[in-house]
Write an enzyme that holds these catalytic residues in place. Structure first.
Site, PDB file in Angstrom:
ATOM      1  N   ASP A  83       0.846  -1.205   0.000  1.00 59.74           N
ATOM      2  CA  ASP A  83       0.000   0.000   0.000  1.00 59.74           C
ATOM      3  C   ASP A  83       0.877   1.249   0.000  1.00 59.74           C
ATOM      4  O   ASP A  83       0.376   2.374  -0.123  1.00 59.74           O
ATOM      5  CB  ASP A  83      -0.997  -0.008   1.165  1.00 59.74           C
ATOM      6  CG  ASP A  83      -0.325  -0.075   2.524  1.00 59.74           C
ATOM      7  OD1 ASP A  83       0.917  -0.230   2.576  1.00 59.74           O
ATOM      8  OD2 ASP A  83      -1.040   0.023   3.537  1.00 59.74           O
ATOM      9  N   SER A  84       2.202   1.044   0.079  1.00 57.76           N
ATOM     10  CA  SER A  84       3.138   2.154  -0.140  1.00 57.76           C
ATOM     11  C   SER A  84       2.958   2.726  -1.543  1.00 57.76           C
ATOM     12  O   SER A  84       3.485   3.806  -1.834  1.00 57.76           O
ATOM     13  CB  SER A  84       4.586   1.703   0.075  1.00 57.76           C
ATOM     14  OG  SER A  84       4.862   0.533  -0.672  1.00 57.76           O
TER      15      SER A  84
ATOM     16  N   ASP B 285      -1.019  -6.049  -0.274  1.00 58.09           N
ATOM     17  CA  ASP B 285      -1.416  -5.409   0.986  1.00 58.09           C
ATOM     18  C   ASP B 285      -2.919  -5.199   1.020  1.00 58.09           C
ATOM     19  O   ASP B 285      -3.494  -4.677   0.057  1.00 58.09           O
ATOM     20  CB  ASP B 285      -0.760  -4.027   1.099  1.00 58.09           C
ATOM     21  CG  ASP B 285       0.371  -3.998   2.110  1.00 58.09           C
ATOM     22  OD1 ASP B 285       0.350  -4.816   3.053  1.00 58.09           O
ATOM     23  OD2 ASP B 285       1.272  -3.160   1.945  1.00 58.09           O
TER      24      ASP B 285
ATOM     25  N   LYS C  46      -1.273  -9.446   2.755  1.00 55.77           N
ATOM     26  CA  LYS C  46      -0.580  -8.956   3.949  1.00 55.77           C
ATOM     27  C   LYS C  46      -1.503  -8.008   4.710  1.00 55.77           C
ATOM     28  O   LYS C  46      -2.126  -7.132   4.106  1.00 55.77           O
ATOM     29  CB  LYS C  46       0.717  -8.244   3.586  1.00 55.77           C
ATOM     30  CG  LYS C  46       1.433  -7.630   4.796  1.00 55.77           C
ATOM     31  CD  LYS C  46       2.886  -7.321   4.522  1.00 55.77           C
ATOM     32  CE  LYS C  46       3.126  -6.024   3.805  1.00 55.77           C
ATOM     33  NZ  LYS C  46       2.649  -4.815   4.525  1.00 55.77           N
TER      34      LYS C  46
ATOM     35  N   GLU D 298      -1.646  -5.546   8.303  1.00 58.54           N
ATOM     36  CA  GLU D 298      -0.891  -4.971   9.413  1.00 58.54           C
ATOM     37  C   GLU D 298      -1.572  -5.318  10.738  1.00 58.54           C
ATOM     38  O   GLU D 298      -2.798  -5.254  10.850  1.00 58.54           O
ATOM     39  CB  GLU D 298      -0.798  -3.448   9.260  1.00 58.54           C
ATOM     40  CG  GLU D 298       0.065  -3.041   8.081  1.00 58.54           C
ATOM     41  CD  GLU D 298       0.294  -1.541   7.974  1.00 58.54           C
ATOM     42  OE1 GLU D 298      -0.039  -0.800   8.933  1.00 58.54           O
ATOM     43  OE2 GLU D 298       0.811  -1.112   6.929  1.00 58.54           O
TER      44      GLU D 298
ATOM     45  N   GLU E  83       8.922  -4.352  10.698  1.00 60.88           N
ATOM     46  CA  GLU E  83       9.399  -3.063  10.184  1.00 60.88           C
ATOM     47  C   GLU E  83       9.894  -2.161  11.319  1.00 60.88           C
ATOM     48  O   GLU E  83       9.183  -1.950  12.326  1.00 60.88           O
ATOM     49  CB  GLU E  83       8.266  -2.358   9.418  1.00 60.88           C
ATOM     50  CG  GLU E  83       8.667  -0.996   8.891  1.00 60.88           C
ATOM     51  CD  GLU E  83       7.717  -0.435   7.833  1.00 60.88           C
ATOM     52  OE1 GLU E  83       6.787  -1.146   7.403  1.00 60.88           O
ATOM     53  OE2 GLU E  83       7.932   0.726   7.440  1.00 60.88           O
TER      54      GLU E  83
HETATM   55  O1  KIV Z   1       3.601  -1.183   1.723  1.00 66.02           O
HETATM   56  C1  KIV Z   1       4.790  -1.518   1.799  1.00 66.02           C
HETATM   57  O2  KIV Z   1       5.626  -1.160   0.953  1.00 66.02           O
HETATM   58  C2  KIV Z   1       5.199  -2.345   2.916  1.00 66.02           C
HETATM   59  C3  KIV Z   1       6.673  -2.615   3.060  1.00 66.02           C
HETATM   60  C4  KIV Z   1       7.342  -1.435   3.638  1.00 66.02           C
HETATM   61  C5  KIV Z   1       6.934  -3.823   3.844  1.00 66.02           C
HETATM   62  O3  KIV Z   1       4.405  -2.750   3.688  1.00 66.02           O
END
Ligand code: KIV
Length: 262
Positions: free
Chosen positions: A42-43, A81, A110, A112, A179
């Site tokens: 989600d980055s 994510d 993934k 969080e 992280e």
């Molecule tokens: O969204 C992302 O890029 C991440 C990484 C920093 C692990 O969760």
């Protein structure tokens, strides 16, 4: 690459490498590399869309990026994510969001954190969807932290991260991203778990490492977190190529006859 390969890698003492990716072109490059896995993070909200945090990542945004990456990723494991709050609005909404990302081409999801959505993790795993956890600095909680800050600095918060890592393993996660925590804590967690830990800003004691692709390729000289080693200084050569293109257009040396149809 599959979640089982990830688990076997840890059992066999082989480190795992992962990079984020958000589009087809870079997914093709990653597919040609030995990197083990791809995270459609989600980055994307920050790296691709220019937002200040990941809170603005939406399900339609992630769906589009996952589909593009999946088309170029070859046999790499594609983890997606689940964006902000998409797994915190009840089990049915979470399963619908998961369905969308899996249908777009993700092989695993993934999420969080763990406390408060154990039921979602359990349902995903029991539905045959491999789950990767994400502990330590959880960027979706940046407002609660008051900024992007190292986590687990004191005994109680370190214990909580370790407890949550154990809980994720018990719920059936196949791996966990850790992280921005102290290297000693990440190493202890890695030693205590049978599932692999994938570190980012968490030291060399993790079972694998992940970096944001644009950091890894040195594409943003304005943002260089201490942990993000650039394995290529990409910004200079790319800006230089754009400069050569611009000059060639302006001095009429591009396009040449060979580059034209007549
Ligand atoms: O969204 C992302 O890029 C991440 C990484 C920093 C692990 O969760």
């Amino acid at each position: 690459m599959t979640p089982t390969t990830f688990l076997n890698a840890k059992a066999g003492g082989r480190k795992l490498s992962m990079a984020t990716c958000y589009d087809y072109t870079f997914a093709r490059l990653l597919a040609k590399s030995p990197v083990d896995g791809i995270l459609v993070g989600d980055s994307a909200a920050m790296v691709v869309h220019g937002h200040a945090t990941t809170l603005t990542a939406t399900l339609p945004m992630m769906e589009l990026h996952v589909a593009a990456v999946a088309r170029g990723a070859g046999d790499k494991l594609v983890v997606a994510d689940m964006p902000f709050l998409s797994f915190r609005k009840g089990l049915t909404a979470a399963m619908d969001a998961a369905h969308t990302l899996m249908a777009a081409g993700a092989h695993a999801l993934k999420l969080e954190g763990v406390v408060g959505h154990e039921d979602v993790i359990e349902r995903l795993v029991r539905s045959g969807i491999p789950v990767m956890g994400h502990l330590g600095l959880q960027p979706q909680s940046v407002k609660a932290y008051g900024g992007f800050k190292i986590q687990g600095r004191d005994g109680e918060s370190a214990l909580e991260i370790a407890r949550n890592a154990r809980a994720l393993e018990e719920l059936g996660a196949f791996a966990v991203v850790i992280e921005c925590v102290l290297a000693e804590l990440a190493e202890q967690i890695s030693l205590a778990l049978t599932i692999p830990t994938i570190g980012i800003g968490a030291g060399a004691g993790c079972d694998g490492q992940i970096l944001v692709l644009q950091d890894l390729l040195g594409l943003n000289s304005d943002f260089r977190p201490r942990f993000a080693r650039a394995f290529f200084e990409g910004e200079g050569p790319l800006v230089d190529a754009l400069g050569r293109f611009d000059r060639a257009v302006k001095d009429s040396s591009f396009p040449s006859l060979e580059e034209s149809f007549s």
